[in-house]
Design a protein around this motif. Structure first.
Motif, PDB file in Angstrom:
ATOM      1  N   HIS A 205       0.797  -1.222   0.000  1.00 35.35           N
ATOM      2  CA  HIS A 205       0.000   0.000   0.000  1.00 35.35           C
ATOM      3  C   HIS A 205       0.832   1.276   0.000  1.00 35.35           C
ATOM      4  O   HIS A 205       0.277   2.364  -0.207  1.00 35.35           O
ATOM      5  CB  HIS A 205      -0.943   0.004   1.211  1.00 35.35           C
ATOM      6  CG  HIS A 205      -1.802  -1.215   1.271  1.00 35.35           C
ATOM      7  ND1 HIS A 205      -2.228  -1.778   2.459  1.00 35.35           N
ATOM      8  CD2 HIS A 205      -2.298  -2.012   0.285  1.00 35.35           C
ATOM      9  CE1 HIS A 205      -2.955  -2.858   2.198  1.00 35.35           C
ATOM     10  NE2 HIS A 205      -3.014  -3.018   0.892  1.00 35.35           N
ATOM     11  N   ALA A 206       2.133   1.147   0.260  1.00 31.75           N
ATOM     12  CA  ALA A 206       3.013   2.323   0.225  1.00 31.75           C
ATOM     13  C   ALA A 206       4.376   1.910  -0.303  1.00 31.75           C
ATOM     14  O   ALA A 206       5.417   2.234   0.264  1.00 31.75           O
ATOM     15  CB  ALA A 206       3.115   2.943   1.614  1.00 31.75           C
ATOM     16  N   GLY A 207       4.372   1.158  -1.389  1.00 28.46           N
ATOM     17  CA  GLY A 207       5.604   0.561  -1.907  1.00 28.46           C
ATOM     18  C   GLY A 207       6.645   1.547  -2.365  1.00 28.46           C
ATOM     19  O   GLY A 207       7.834   1.225  -2.437  1.00 28.46           O
ATOM     20  N   SER A 208       6.245   2.768  -2.665  1.00 31.54           N
ATOM     21  CA  SER A 208       7.213   3.748  -3.174  1.00 31.54           C
ATOM     22  C   SER A 208       7.989   4.434  -2.065  1.00 31.54           C
ATOM     23  O   SER A 208       8.876   5.250  -2.342  1.00 31.54           O
ATOM     24  CB  SER A 208       6.474   4.810  -3.992  1.00 31.54           C
ATOM     25  OG  SER A 208       5.524   5.487  -3.186  1.00 31.54           O
ATOM     26  N   SER A 209       7.678   4.128  -0.822  1.00 29.84           N
ATOM     27  CA  SER A 209       8.329   4.812   0.293  1.00 29.84           C
ATOM     28  C   SER A 209       9.824   4.497   0.332  1.00 29.84           C
ATOM     29  O   SER A 209      10.253   3.351   0.184  1.00 29.84           O
ATOM     30  CB  SER A 209       7.673   4.374   1.609  1.00 29.84           C
ATOM     31  OG  SER A 209       8.407   4.851   2.715  1.00 29.84           O
ATOM     32  N   GLU A 210      10.606   5.537   0.573  1.00 33.16           N
ATOM     33  CA  GLU A 210      12.056   5.354   0.682  1.00 33.16           C
ATOM     34  C   GLU A 210      12.418   4.566   1.928  1.00 33.16           C
ATOM     35  O   GLU A 210      13.462   3.903   1.955  1.00 33.16           O
ATOM     36  CB  GLU A 210      12.746   6.719   0.715  1.00 33.16           C
ATOM     37  CG  GLU A 210      12.668   7.477  -0.600  1.00 33.16           C
ATOM     38  CD  GLU A 210      13.452   8.777  -0.565  1.00 33.16           C
ATOM     39  OE1 GLU A 210      14.088   9.043   0.496  1.00 33.16           O
ATOM     40  OE2 GLU A 210      13.426   9.510  -1.556  1.00 33.16           O
ATOM     41  N   SER A 211      11.558   4.630   2.941  1.00 32.27           N
ATOM     42  CA  SER A 211      11.844   3.890   4.182  1.00 32.27           C
ATOM     43  C   SER A 211      11.903   2.394   3.921  1.00 32.27           C
ATOM     44  O   SER A 211      12.711   1.672   4.516  1.00 32.27           O
ATOM     45  CB  SER A 211      10.766   4.183   5.232  1.00 32.27           C
ATOM     46  OG  SER A 211      10.781   5.537   5.598  1.00 32.27           O
ATOM     47  N   LEU A 212      11.055   1.913   3.025  1.00 29.05           N
ATOM     48  CA  LEU A 212      11.072   0.497   2.687  1.00 29.05           C
ATOM     49  C   LEU A 212      12.362   0.114   1.985  1.00 29.05           C
ATOM     50  O   LEU A 212      12.935  -0.956   2.215  1.00 29.05           O
ATOM     51  CB  LEU A 212       9.872   0.151   1.818  1.00 29.05           C
ATOM     52  CG  LEU A 212       8.485   0.360   2.445  1.00 29.05           C
ATOM     53  CD1 LEU A 212       7.398   0.066   1.426  1.00 29.05           C
ATOM     54  CD2 LEU A 212       8.310  -0.537   3.670  1.00 29.05           C
ATOM     55  N   GLU A 213      12.831   1.013   1.114  1.00 23.32           N
ATOM     56  CA  GLU A 213      14.079   0.727   0.398  1.00 23.32           C
ATOM     57  C   GLU A 213      15.265   0.772   1.342  1.00 23.32           C
ATOM     58  O   GLU A 213      16.152  -0.098   1.306  1.00 23.32           O
ATOM     59  CB  GLU A 213      14.258   1.747  -0.728  1.00 23.32           C
ATOM     60  CG  GLU A 213      15.507   1.486  -1.567  1.00 23.32           C
ATOM     61  CD  GLU A 213      15.614   2.444  -2.739  1.00 23.32           C
ATOM     62  OE1 GLU A 213      16.565   2.294  -3.525  1.00 23.32           O
ATOM     63  OE2 GLU A 213      14.750   3.328  -2.853  1.00 23.32           O
TER      64      GLU A 213
END
Length: 617
Positions: free
Chosen positions: A562-570
């Protein structure tokens, strides 16, 4: 021949051994051999005949405790049948019959021993029945119960409760409670021997609180098993308990509330029957007693300046203009608060709390506290797994009371109220109608409850308190608007709690915010990531407890989807962690979720050639 079946009237059953005894008299007169022995048999039979007729006279004038009467009568009839068979063999018959049928002195000794046992049983039975005259409880051991003394004691105690004077009833009940406290076998015997009905009758003895306390205590000991609780229900015990709960001295009400809690805990039928008999209203009434009286109500403010949970103006708005008009005709805000408490919580009249209200006001604070603890536990057990009961609690304005107690109290009372809230919110999670009715955004009770849940999560360092509070917030996840981000922040903070159970529960609650079942899942997912939850979730993935790993993995997948573009995930290398998880053994529904999350993250973080990281240490 067998004795009469238990379904027959007691008088009919008593007539059978009397008939057999009369037949023995005739058979003895016709004997040609063993005349002295037959005479001895008749002497014992005659004694039994006299005692049987005495029991018949008692039965005709006094309601008897029938269980031991039937058992002793049946055993006596069986022994009289043996005597009749033996005596008839001593009658002159053909030579062939005398050769085939051989009677010995040993046969008479055996029959006489049986008759002696029946005489002992009948003596014990008559002494128990005669206890009504004031001779007290008979603790002698009849031959019929020689292999199981507990049985005769249970008979004696139940007999005193059913047939004795008031003091004997109380003594018998206390003795029965002592037996029931020892072990489950004793409880089973008490119920099987018909102890529940006289106990319930004694519970309604409004002229004697001592008798009510003894009865309620004994019933509480018995009510720890589905089968035994069901017997209490079938004996019309629920209305009796509710009647006592509504209008009795405070100590009796405490035990009645304990009994409600026990029965509701073990039997869903009892749980629903209590609600049907309107047990929830007196429980909320008793729980709310004195709860709002210490509040400074001027302008709806507490003494420390914060807005009151039980704001008068909010209540007026909720109850409607009619209530406002009626209350505004005079008096100070303090007078109105008292008027509101009296009129709302005591609308059932004197039978719903008025008779003993003065006593409650003057009672020892420790006694009043125990009453509230018991009422809160009863509400908890009634709400557990029941949408209808949870709705009834919210309809009595019980949530305001629960929230206030959670705010002001400590210990078991606070814990029980919190557990009640947890059950109500769990029911609301399952039922949209209850959720919309009880947890509207602008509802004062809902606001008060949420405020206290968040305070517990943030300020109370106790897993036993934090876990139910976190579960409750998670159950309400679909009720919070996107702007209500303050409920998410404390959950994220608890992901790093040193207690792994608290951290795991926080992950479960956040999953309900990020799940597609939640209409605002995208907004909530972004907020969870924004609050820096990802590193803490990644740490939870390394848990040694399988369920905790799965919960953290599910939450991480929803955040990625649902928030795949977040830099935190990367930055947290979530994609690599998910790829590592995909190579482990997972339940199919989690494996499918991980696969979808990997595909989705590859849209934003494709082209990496690094080795996947395993989330397993």
């Amino acid at each position: 021949m067998s004795s009469a079946p238990e379904g027959k009237r007691l008088e009919e059953e008593l007539s059978y051994p009397i008939l057999i005894a009369e037949r023995i008299r005739l058979a003895v007169d016709e004997t040609d051999s063993f005349k002295p022995e037959c005479s001895d048999v008749w002497k014992q039979v005659e004694r039994l005949l006299q005692m049987l007729r005495t029991v018949v006279r008692f039965a005709a004038t006094t309601p008897l405790y029938e269980r031991p009467v039937r058992r002793v009568t049946a055993e006596t009839a069986k022994n009289l049948e043996r005597a009749l068979t033996l005596v008839r063999k001593c009658k002159r018959r053909s030579i062939l019959h005398r050769v085939v049928t051989i009677v010995s002195a040993a046969d008479f000794r055996k029959v006489l021993s049986y008759l002696d046992a029946s005489v002992g049983d009948m003596k014990w039975l008559l002494s128990m029945i005669d206890g009504e005259s004031g001779s007290g409880i008979n603790l002698a051991l009849p031959p019929i119960a020689s292999n199981d003394p507990i049985l005769s004691w249970v008979w004696s105690f139940i007999g005193s409760i059913q047939m004795g004077q008031l003091n004997d009833k109380i003594e018998g009940t206390n003795e029965l409670a002592s037996l029931a406290q020892d072990n489950d076998r004793n409880k089973k015997i008490i119920v099987e021997e018909g102890g529940v009905s006289p106990l319930l009758k004694l519970l309604k003895e409004a002229t004697s609180p001592t008798a009510q306390i003894a009865s309620a205590t004994c019933l509480c000991y018995l009510a720890n098993d589905l089968d035994r609780v069901r017997v209490i229900v079938n004996e019309v015990g629920v209305p009796a308990v509710v009647q006592v709960l509504a209008d009795s001295p405070i100590r009796v009400q405490t035990l009645a509330a304990n009994l409600v809690a026990r029965m509701a805990r073990h039997d869903p039928v009892a749980q629903e029957d209590f609600a049907r008999e309107n047990a929830i209203r007196p429980l909320v009434t008793l729980l709310s007693f004195d709860t709002f009286m210490d509040e400074q109500l001027g302008n709806g403010q507490l003494s420390n300046g914060r807005q009151s949970i039980h704001s008068i103006f909010q209540i007026n708005k909720e109850l409607g203009k009619k209530s406002t008009d009626r209350s505004s005709t005079g008096g100070s805000s303090r007078q109105f608060a008292n008027s509101y408490s009296n009129s709302y919580y005591y609308t059932e009249g004197s039978s719903r709390g008025g008779n003993y209200r003065k006593e409650r006001e003057n009672e020892d604070p420790a006694v009043k506290l125990q009453l509230k603890v018991s009422c809160a536990e009863a509400l908890w057990m009634l709400a557990a797994g029941s949408v209808s009961n949870s709705r009834k609690i919210t309809e009595t304005k019980g949530m305001l009371c629960l929230a206030k107690i959670i705010e002001k109290e400590q210990g078991e009372l606070q814990q029980n109220c919190l557990m009640t809230i947890m059950e109500i919110t769990a029911a609301a999670e399952l039922n949209a109608d209850l959720r919309r009715a009880a947890f509207k955004t602008n509802s004062p009770p809902a606001k008060a409850v949420v405020e206290q849940l968040l305070r517990i999560i943030k300020e109370v360092d106790s897993p036993s308190m934090q876990i139910p509070a976190i579960k409750s917030i998670g159950s309400l996840a679909r009720t919070f608007p996107a702007r209500e981000t303050r409920v998410i922040e404390p959950l994220v903070a608890q992901l790093s709690n040193k207690n792994t159970n608290v951290a795991d529960e926080a992950a479960v609650a956040l999953t309900k915010f990020a799940s597609p079942d939640n209409f605002l899942y995208v907004e909530h997912s972004k907020k969870i990531i924004e609050l820096d939850a990802v590193p803490a979730v990644m740490k939870l993935l390394r848990s040694n407890e399988v369920n905790q790993m799965h919960h953290a993995l599910t939450l991480l997948c929803y955040l990625a989807l649902h928030a795949g573009s977040s830099e935190s995930l990367e930055q947290a290398r979530v994609l690599l962690a998910l790829e590592g998880a995909d190579r482990t053994t997972l339940p199919q529904h989690i494996r499918d979720l991980v696969s979808k999350a990997i595909v989705h993250l590859n849209l934003y973080h494709a082209g990496r050639n690094s080795q996947p990281l395993s989330y397993i240490p």
